[in-house]
Design an enzyme around this catalytic site. Structure first.
Site: not given
Length: 308
Positions: A227, A234-236
């Site tokens: 991610y 950051i893919c969150m």
């Protein structure tokens, strides 16, 4: 005898010629005086029947005056209308002024409740009546107290999970070192094989933190998958305004990130040339903005900590 009768007739004619004009003239004079008297009384009656001004200019309607009955009592003086107390103004100007007076208190209340420039979620906890400068100062104080507490809590961690360094001595710009990930993961093996002691991340805290999330990106080493996207973005979901909560701490965010790396099969890039290319902030911001739009349309999938 005839002579006597003629004299009597002449005397009657003379009396009629001399007395009748006087009589008729006196009769006409009496009639004209009586007519003038009647006209004077009629004018007096009409003037008494006119409405008297009541109250201030533009006031309300006045009450109707008394009138004589038709066909009689014309010579009697009409009674004057009873005086009435001034009535409140009912004209358009009066109503507008009244509305203005009524609106003034409400307008002040609306001005007090209307948010000023620079207000936002981070300023929601402050007093609403503060001016923008005071509100900004309040937000800075809230952010400072929160970050000081975060630093103290991280320094007391027994497992040395993360450590923090301030960038240019700024309390609002951190370099965070992630020292540990799941030791059964391939990422941990990569770190051992490449002698990588930690994963370095940068966190910048906005003015309205903790009511808005920090911007977090990876600095080094260059990672693949897990991610982590172009530029180190950051893919969150919890790092977006939609998924963020002011209850989240920096430690909790970092633990969630470590779990995401392992769940997403993150690896240290070992490709020649590409592994030495550093991430850039500009690229990370553009990538993060794009992924937020995509996931808001199609939804988010964030692995729980237990899956790490």
């Amino acid at each position: 005898m005839a002579t006597l009768l003629r004299k009597i007739g002449l005397i009657r004619l003379h009396s009629r010629d001399t007395e009748d004009p006087k009589h008729h003239h006196h009769h006409r004079s009496s009639s004209s005086q009586q007519g003038s008297s009647l006209r004077g009384r009629g004018n007096q009656k009409n003037s008494s029947n006119k409405p008297q001004p009541q109250g201030p200019p533009g006031g309300g309607c006045s009450s109707s005056s008394s009138e004589g009955s038709p066909g009689g009592h014309k010579n009697k003086k009409a009674p004057e209308p009873a005086k009435q107390p001034p009535q409140p103004a009912r004209s358009g100007v009066g109503r507008e002024k009244a509305r203005e007076v009524v609106r003034e208190p409400g307008a002040g209340k609306e001005a007090a409740q209307r948010p000023g420039p620079g207000s936002g979620p981070g300023c929601g906890s402050g007093p609403a009546a503060l001016v923008p400068a005071g509100r900004q100062q309040h937000c800075t104080q809230v952010r400072t107290r929160r970050l000081m507490k975060e630093l103290q809590d991280i320094a007391r961690l027994s497992d040395r999970f993360i450590s923090v360094e301030l960038v240019d001595e700024s309390l609002f710009d951190w370099n965070v070192k992630l020292h540990q990930v799941d030791k059964d993961s391939v990422l941990w093996q990569d770190m051992k094989e490449t002698n990588t002691e930690y994963i370095l991340l940068n966190l910048t805290f906005p003015d309205n933190f903790p009511f808005s999330p920090p911007f977090m990106r990876v600095l080094s080493p260059r990672l693949e998958n897990g991610y982590v996207l172009d530029g180190g973005a950051i893919c969150m979901e919890l790092l977006t305004p939609r998924g963020w909560s002011s209850a989240y701490t920096v430690e909790a965010v970092m633990r969630q990130f470590a779990a995401s790396l392992v769940k997403g099969q993150g690896r240290i890039c070992r490709k020649a040339g590409k592994s030495k290319k550093s991430f850039s902030r500009k690229e990370a911001e553009a990538t993060f903005k794009s992924l937020v739009k995509t996931h808001e349309k199609y939804g988010w999938v964030t692995p729980p900590v237990s899956d790490g």
